[in-house]
Design a protein around this motif. Structure first.
Motif, PDB file in Angstrom:
ATOM      1  N   TYR A 282       0.806  -1.091  -0.216  1.00 33.67           N
ATOM      2  CA  TYR A 282       0.182   0.138   0.059  1.00 33.67           C
ATOM      3  C   TYR A 282       0.889   1.358   0.070  1.00 33.67           C
ATOM      4  N   GLY A 283       0.701   2.172  -1.015  1.00 30.70           N
ATOM      5  CA  GLY A 283       1.406   3.548  -1.157  1.00 30.70           C
ATOM      6  C   GLY A 283       0.669   4.738  -0.499  1.00 30.70           C
ATOM      7  N   GLY A 284       1.406   5.365  -0.029  1.00 27.30           N
ATOM      8  CA  GLY A 284       0.795   6.898   0.436  1.00 27.30           C
ATOM      9  C   GLY A 284       2.029   8.055   0.023  1.00 27.30           C
ATOM     10  N   CYS A 285       1.358   9.031   0.061  1.00 33.35           N
ATOM     11  CA  CYS A 285       2.451  10.308   0.043  1.00 33.35           C
ATOM     12  C   CYS A 285       1.944  11.319   1.052  1.00 33.35           C
ATOM     13  N   ASN A 286       2.449  12.533   1.226  1.00 35.46           N
ATOM     14  CA  ASN A 286       2.097  13.521   2.079  1.00 35.46           C
ATOM     15  C   ASN A 286       1.075  14.410   1.512  1.00 35.46           C
ATOM     16  N   VAL A 287       0.049  14.771   2.060  1.00 36.58           N
ATOM     17  CA  VAL A 287      -0.981  15.618   1.660  1.00 36.58           C
ATOM     18  C   VAL A 287      -0.957  16.817   2.537  1.00 36.58           C
ATOM     19  N   GLU A 288      -0.477  18.006   2.045  1.00 36.08           N
ATOM     20  CA  GLU A 288      -0.450  19.152   2.985  1.00 36.08           C
ATOM     21  C   GLU A 288      -1.654  20.127   2.676  1.00 36.08           C
ATOM     22  N   ASN A 289      -1.774  21.069   3.536  1.00 37.42           N
ATOM     23  CA  ASN A 289      -3.131  21.880   3.584  1.00 37.42           C
ATOM     24  C   ASN A 289      -2.547  23.179   3.976  1.00 37.42           C
ATOM     25  N   ALA A 290      -3.373  24.073   3.376  1.00 36.86           N
ATOM     26  CA  ALA A 290      -3.041  25.579   3.699  1.00 36.86           C
ATOM     27  C   ALA A 290      -3.129  25.782   5.030  1.00 36.86           C
ATOM     28  N   ALA A 291      -4.065  25.105   5.749  1.00 37.53           N
ATOM     29  CA  ALA A 291      -4.100  25.158   7.348  1.00 37.53           C
ATOM     30  C   ALA A 291      -3.046  24.183   7.676  1.00 37.53           C
ATOM     31  N   TYR A 292      -1.705  24.758   8.070  1.00 36.18           N
ATOM     32  CA  TYR A 292      -0.564  23.909   7.895  1.00 36.18           C
ATOM     33  C   TYR A 292      -0.496  22.457   8.899  1.00 36.18           C
ATOM     34  N   PRO A 293      -1.230  22.709   9.958  1.00 35.09           N
ATOM     35  CA  PRO A 293      -0.988  21.313  10.914  1.00 35.09           C
ATOM     36  C   PRO A 293      -1.940  20.283  10.534  1.00 35.09           C
ATOM     37  N   VAL A 294      -3.020  20.660   9.362  1.00 30.61           N
ATOM     38  CA  VAL A 294      -3.605  19.685   9.066  1.00 30.61           C
ATOM     39  C   VAL A 294      -3.184  18.686   8.029  1.00 30.61           C
ATOM     40  N   GLY A 295      -2.020  19.007   7.343  1.00 31.36           N
ATOM     41  CA  GLY A 295      -1.295  18.231   6.751  1.00 31.36           C
ATOM     42  C   GLY A 295      -0.993  16.630   7.094  1.00 31.36           C
ATOM     43  N   VAL A 296      -1.062  15.778   6.294  1.00 34.03           N
ATOM     44  CA  VAL A 296      -0.750  14.304   6.816  1.00 34.03           C
ATOM     45  C   VAL A 296       0.490  13.865   5.936  1.00 34.03           C
TER      46      VAL A 296
END
Ligand code: THU
Length: 133
Positions: free
Chosen positions: A39-53
């Motif tokens: 299973y693959g995954g990547c980082n997924v950032e967000n303009a609301a920085y702490p919400v990034g995964v």
């Protein structure tokens, strides 16, 4: 080793899809289960920085969503010269699904640079055993 090559390829493919417009640091991860599923995954950032995964969290979520819950190996890949070791929260996430033989591989664009055991990355961890599970 074939499975490590497949794991690296899956992590690189995930890295290419990373959504990282803020840090511009794309990370890919891939989990191999004892059954041989990846299973693959990547980082997924967000303009609301702490919400990034993080990429590791993303790959682990994909694994659990598909019905698996054990990690034989996990590979994390990032660009640059430094080792892209998992953050503290991701060390805890990896620990949750680790087995005695679990290995965490850290790779650069050219391949694996270093491999760790879960205990090396998160010694004296709190885990399911603490809750009697
Ligand atoms: N990041 C990961 O996805 N995994 C790691 O192991 C280290 C850091 C991400 C989080 C953020 O989107 C970017 O890399 C910069 O910290």
């Amino acid at each position: 080793m074939k499975s490590l090559d497949s794991l690296f390829a899956a992590a690189r493919a995930a890295q290419a899809n990373a959504y990282a417009p803020y840090s511009r640091f794309q990370v890919g991860a891939a989990v191999l289960t004892p059954q041989g599923r990846i299973y693959g995954g990547c980082n997924v950032e967000n303009a609301a920085y702490p919400v990034g995964v993080c990429a590791e969290a993303s790959a682990i979520s994909a694994m659990v969503c598909a019905g698996d819950n054990r990690i034989s190996e996990i590979l994390v890949v990032g660009d640059g010269d430094t080792l892209v070791t998992p953050c503290g929260a991701c060390r805890q996430r990896i620990s949750e699904f680790s087995i005695s033989s679990t290995r965490i591989h850290i790779a650069g664009p050219g391949g694996v640079r270093h491999s760790f055991t879960p205990d090396e990355l998160l010694p004296h961890s709190f885990g399911p055993k603490n809750l009697g599970v």
